[in-house]
Design a protein around this motif. Structure first.
Motif, PDB file in Angstrom:
ATOM      1  N   PHE A   1     -11.964 -27.505  -7.582  1.00 52.76           N
ATOM      2  CA  PHE A   1     -11.323 -27.436  -9.065  1.00 52.76           C
ATOM      3  C   PHE A   1     -11.911 -28.170  -9.677  1.00 52.76           C
ATOM      4  O   PHE A   1     -13.067 -28.567  -9.468  1.00 52.76           O
ATOM      5  CB  PHE A   1     -10.084 -29.080  -8.903  1.00 52.76           C
ATOM      6  CG  PHE A   1      -8.822 -28.367  -7.803  1.00 52.76           C
ATOM      7  CD1 PHE A   1      -7.457 -27.736  -8.724  1.00 52.76           C
ATOM      8  CD2 PHE A   1      -8.654 -29.293  -6.200  1.00 52.76           C
ATOM      9  CE1 PHE A   1      -6.904 -27.565  -7.530  1.00 52.76           C
ATOM     10  CE2 PHE A   1      -8.531 -28.290  -5.754  1.00 52.76           C
ATOM     11  CZ  PHE A   1      -6.458 -27.880  -5.926  1.00 52.76           C
ATOM     12  N   PRO A   2     -12.185 -27.900 -11.333  1.00 50.28           N
ATOM     13  CA  PRO A   2     -12.678 -28.395 -11.860  1.00 50.28           C
ATOM     14  C   PRO A   2     -12.318 -29.622 -12.489  1.00 50.28           C
ATOM     15  O   PRO A   2     -11.595 -30.517 -11.790  1.00 50.28           O
ATOM     16  CB  PRO A   2     -12.497 -27.206 -12.997  1.00 50.28           C
ATOM     17  CG  PRO A   2     -10.840 -26.847 -12.971  1.00 50.28           C
ATOM     18  CD  PRO A   2     -11.502 -27.220 -11.664  1.00 50.28           C
ATOM     19  N   ILE A   3     -14.713 -30.595 -12.545  1.00 48.60           N
ATOM     20  CA  ILE A   3     -13.992 -32.281 -12.787  1.00 48.60           C
ATOM     21  C   ILE A   3     -14.030 -32.561 -14.718  1.00 48.60           C
ATOM     22  O   ILE A   3     -14.682 -31.599 -15.104  1.00 48.60           O
ATOM     23  CB  ILE A   3     -15.071 -31.863 -11.782  1.00 48.60           C
ATOM     24  CG1 ILE A   3     -14.870 -32.450 -11.022  1.00 48.60           C
ATOM     25  CG2 ILE A   3     -15.657 -34.162 -13.563  1.00 48.60           C
ATOM     26  CD1 ILE A   3     -16.790 -33.056 -10.124  1.00 48.60           C
ATOM     27  N   VAL A   4     -13.167 -32.790 -14.904  1.00 51.34           N
ATOM     28  CA  VAL A   4     -12.504 -32.626 -16.361  1.00 51.34           C
ATOM     29  C   VAL A   4     -12.504 -34.340 -16.994  1.00 51.34           C
ATOM     30  O   VAL A   4     -11.580 -35.086 -16.112  1.00 51.34           O
ATOM     31  CB  VAL A   4     -11.493 -32.365 -16.912  1.00 51.34           C
ATOM     32  CG1 VAL A   4     -11.247 -32.741 -18.459  1.00 51.34           C
ATOM     33  CG2 VAL A   4     -11.346 -30.618 -16.679  1.00 51.34           C
ATOM     34  N   SER A   5     -13.721 -34.570 -17.732  1.00 50.23           N
ATOM     35  CA  SER A   5     -13.422 -35.550 -18.084  1.00 50.23           C
ATOM     36  C   SER A   5     -13.259 -36.347 -19.297  1.00 50.23           C
ATOM     37  O   SER A   5     -13.242 -35.945 -20.073  1.00 50.23           O
ATOM     38  CB  SER A   5     -14.948 -36.898 -17.836  1.00 50.23           C
ATOM     39  OG  SER A   5     -15.889 -36.223 -19.411  1.00 50.23           O
ATOM     40  N   ASP A   6     -13.016 -37.836 -19.448  1.00 50.50           N
ATOM     41  CA  ASP A   6     -12.100 -38.184 -20.064  1.00 50.50           C
ATOM     42  C   ASP A   6     -13.378 -38.906 -21.316  1.00 50.50           C
ATOM     43  O   ASP A   6     -14.118 -38.807 -21.165  1.00 50.50           O
ATOM     44  CB  ASP A   6     -10.780 -39.237 -20.560  1.00 50.50           C
ATOM     45  CG  ASP A   6     -11.099 -40.370 -19.857  1.00 50.50           C
ATOM     46  OD1 ASP A   6     -12.763 -40.285 -19.195  1.00 50.50           O
ATOM     47  OD2 ASP A   6     -10.105 -40.426 -19.518  1.00 50.50           O
TER      48      ASP A   6
ATOM     49  N   GLU B   1     -10.631 -27.265 -26.836  1.00 48.91           N
ATOM     50  CA  GLU B   1     -10.734 -28.834 -26.771  1.00 48.91           C
ATOM     51  C   GLU B   1     -10.454 -28.449 -25.163  1.00 48.91           C
ATOM     52  O   GLU B   1      -8.804 -28.219 -25.288  1.00 48.91           O
ATOM     53  CB  GLU B   1     -10.786 -29.952 -27.646  1.00 48.91           C
ATOM     54  CG  GLU B   1     -10.858 -31.025 -27.343  1.00 48.91           C
ATOM     55  CD  GLU B   1     -10.101 -31.677 -28.220  1.00 48.91           C
ATOM     56  OE1 GLU B   1      -9.751 -33.557 -27.957  1.00 48.91           O
ATOM     57  OE2 GLU B   1      -9.620 -31.201 -29.413  1.00 48.91           O
ATOM     58  N   VAL B   2     -10.961 -29.590 -24.172  1.00 52.17           N
ATOM     59  CA  VAL B   2      -9.527 -29.833 -22.876  1.00 52.17           C
ATOM     60  C   VAL B   2      -9.105 -31.258 -23.182  1.00 52.17           C
ATOM     61  O   VAL B   2     -10.174 -32.472 -22.993  1.00 52.17           O
ATOM     62  CB  VAL B   2     -10.070 -29.553 -21.625  1.00 52.17           C
ATOM     63  CG1 VAL B   2      -9.645 -29.947 -20.963  1.00 52.17           C
ATOM     64  CG2 VAL B   2     -11.098 -27.891 -21.699  1.00 52.17           C
ATOM     65  N   ARG B   3      -7.439 -31.352 -22.853  1.00 54.09           N
ATOM     66  CA  ARG B   3      -7.283 -32.816 -22.990  1.00 54.09           C
ATOM     67  C   ARG B   3      -6.286 -32.647 -21.396  1.00 54.09           C
ATOM     68  O   ARG B   3      -6.723 -31.716 -20.652  1.00 54.09           O
ATOM     69  CB  ARG B   3      -6.501 -33.240 -24.052  1.00 54.09           C
ATOM     70  CG  ARG B   3      -6.978 -33.043 -25.264  1.00 54.09           C
ATOM     71  CD  ARG B   3      -5.923 -33.827 -26.267  1.00 54.09           C
ATOM     72  NE  ARG B   3      -6.382 -32.683 -28.015  1.00 54.09           N
ATOM     73  CZ  ARG B   3      -5.326 -33.062 -28.523  1.00 54.09           C
ATOM     74  NH1 ARG B   3      -4.388 -32.825 -28.598  1.00 54.09           N
ATOM     75  NH2 ARG B   3      -5.828 -32.917 -30.053  1.00 54.09           N
ATOM     76  N   ILE B   4      -6.613 -33.956 -21.244  1.00 55.34           N
ATOM     77  CA  ILE B   4      -6.013 -34.391 -20.047  1.00 55.34           C
ATOM     78  C   ILE B   4      -4.154 -34.450 -20.024  1.00 55.34           C
ATOM     79  O   ILE B   4      -4.121 -35.751 -21.004  1.00 55.34           O
ATOM     80  CB  ILE B   4      -6.411 -35.538 -19.417  1.00 55.34           C
ATOM     81  CG1 ILE B   4      -8.332 -34.932 -18.418  1.00 55.34           C
ATOM     82  CG2 ILE B   4      -5.773 -35.888 -17.755  1.00 55.34           C
ATOM     83  CD1 ILE B   4      -8.637 -36.091 -17.817  1.00 55.34           C
ATOM     84  N   ALA B   5      -3.342 -33.840 -18.991  1.00 51.34           N
ATOM     85  CA  ALA B   5      -2.054 -34.231 -19.947  1.00 51.34           C
ATOM     86  C   ALA B   5      -1.020 -35.616 -18.404  1.00 51.34           C
ATOM     87  O   ALA B   5      -1.926 -34.987 -17.395  1.00 51.34           O
ATOM     88  CB  ALA B   5      -0.699 -32.908 -19.296  1.00 51.34           C
ATOM     89  N   ASN B   6      -0.716 -36.411 -19.176  1.00 48.34           N
ATOM     90  CA  ASN B   6      -0.323 -37.934 -18.726  1.00 48.34           C
ATOM     91  C   ASN B   6       0.792 -37.913 -18.426  1.00 48.34           C
ATOM     92  O   ASN B   6       1.260 -37.801 -19.286  1.00 48.34           O
ATOM     93  CB  ASN B   6      -1.393 -39.227 -19.136  1.00 48.34           C
ATOM     94  CG  ASN B   6      -3.398 -39.149 -18.984  1.00 48.34           C
ATOM     95  OD1 ASN B   6      -2.981 -38.730 -17.696  1.00 48.34           O
ATOM     96  ND2 ASN B   6      -3.377 -39.564 -19.937  1.00 48.34           N
TER      97      ASN B   6
END
Length: 430
Positions: free
Chosen positions: A332-337, A425-430
């Motif tokens: 899995f890719p690691i996506v930081s905020d 841009e990559v965002r995290i869906a919460n």
């Protein structure tokens, strides 16, 4: 008598030549010793393993179309992902020709035809793609870049159609001599019968109908030290000076023109080496190859990485010349905020010369210390999360990922849905 004199003179000349050669070789200073390069000052310390360009070009996802508007998606963590991909990279693609994009009814193909979409998530030059796939690039438009391959079968006619889509959306290239049979496509698509169903949403995005199991991980790490990076990046570390910010502990190393910033408690570095603007066109293939070579020599690849699209931020020049690599763990890719940076490298390159280099200094252990089962949202609940994360911006892709959380001597990798927007841009869906 005259002939004997000539012979004697010749012997004397040869002897004199040998004496001169001796003194030149052993008494005169060597010209090579005066020619010094940056590498003569310090031997670069190998910090991590090297990698080849082709190992960084695997797809972001595979979309399988099974007919009757049934679909599923394989990600790099899935066994079926590699089984399908291994078959494709072993086949040949020849006789390319450019065709109008509207020559094929893609909506009808998506719904009714059994097929495979190989999605890279960014532009890949044909010149680099042929390092992975057996592609005949000896055609007029081989200088183009593509971001997707679509292969579908028509059992009634026994034909397999193979299309390569240019990244700018303008061109479609058909390989009329692809080494694939209807049975090959049906076998690969058949793997989708055992996987979770996805439904089409919009803009090429598919939403899972069932929750996805993704393991939450705790992973120990080691860390590259500022001294290691200083010695690795500067040709003469003894000529650098260090400035430290007493407030947040940021360290800055500088020589006559280059700079290295170590921040976030020693977990992140930014390196600058100004490159004078030059005229001429940048070659994307050469810049990507130069980026890989630079990382090979300066830090290495401490894990699995994939070439991805850089976000559209900063000036146009920086954006156009940015080369970014995403780190993967457990598939899995690691996506930081914004709170903690980890999981990617980014370089700015102009005609093969690196002017900036950013990366994490944390090195994850190959196996997690602990793990816990978790499930990611699906269906309408996921769709609501995606819309909230996008905030009205067009969504280009979604995929399961890990969000890193720093906790003393370990990283907690929390499963999340990542949302990539049309801007990159990559965002995290919460």
């Amino acid at each position: 008598m005259i002939e004997r004199g000539k012979s004697l003179l010749l012997v004397l000349l040869v002897a004199l030549s040998l004496v001169q050669s001796y003194f030149l070789a052993y008494s005169m200073p060597s010209m090579d010793a005066k020619v010094k390069t940056d590498q003569d000052y310090v031997k670069t310390e190998p910090l991590g393993p090297e990698e080849k360009v082709e190992k960084l070009l695997f797809p972001e996802e595979l979309v399988l179309h099974m007919g009757q508007d049934k679909h599923t998606v394989f990600y790099p963590n899935d066994t079926f992902f590699h089984m399908v991909l291994d078959k494709l990279v072993s086949r040949e693609f020849k006789s390319f020709q450019r065709v109008p994009a509207d020559q094929v009814n893609w909506e009808q193909v998506r719904k009714d035809e059994a097929g495979i979409e190989v999605r890279f998530g960014r532009e890949i030059p044909f010149d680099l793609l042929k390092r992975v796939y057996k592609i005949d690039t000896d055609f007029l438009f081989s200088g183009d870049s593509i971001d997707r391959i679509w292969i579908f079968a028509r059992p009634d006619s026994g034909e397999v159609r193979t299309y390569f889509f240019s990244a700018d959306g303008r061109n479609v290239y058909e390989s009329s001599r692809a080494d694939l049979t209807v049975q090959d496509v049906q076998q690969s698509v058949g793997f989708g019968q055992y996987w979770k169903p996805y439904r089409y949403w919009a803009n090429g995005v598919y939403i899972p109908e069932q929750s996805l199991p993704v393991t939450r991980l705790d992973v120990l790490f080691t860390k590259y030290t500022p001294d290691q990076m200083q010695r690795n990046l500067f040709s003469n570390p003894n000529a650098t000076r260090m400035i430290q910010d007493s407030k947040d502990g940021t360290q800055i190393y500088m020589d006559s023109k280059r700079g290295l910033k170590i921040e976030e408690a020693g977990s992140w570095m930014s390196y600058k080496d100004p490159v004078a603007p030059t005229e001429g066109r940048d070659d994307l293939s050469e810049n990507i190859a130069a980026a890989v070579q630079f990382v090979n020599q300066h830090g290495g690849w401490n894990g699995s990485f994939r070439l991805v699209r850089a976000a559209e931020t900063g000036s146009g020049a920086d954006r156009d010349n940015a080369i970014r690599f995403q780190q993967y763990y457990n598939g899995f890719p690691i996506v930081s905020d914004k709170g903690f940076r980890f999981g990617d490298m980014q370089l700015t390159i102009q005609q093969g010369f690196v002017s900036s280099y950013e990366r994490s200094l944390l090195v994850l252990e190959s196996k997690p210390e602990s793990q816990q089962d978790q499930r990611l949202a699906a269906g309408d609940a996921l769709l609501s999360m995606i819309r909230q994360a996008a905030g009205g911006t067009t969504v280009e892709a979604i995929y399961p990922a890990y969000r890193p959380v720093l906790s003393e001597d370990r990283l907690k990798l929390q499963p999340v849905w990542a949302v990539r927007l049309a801007t990159g841009e990559v965002r995290i869906a919460n």
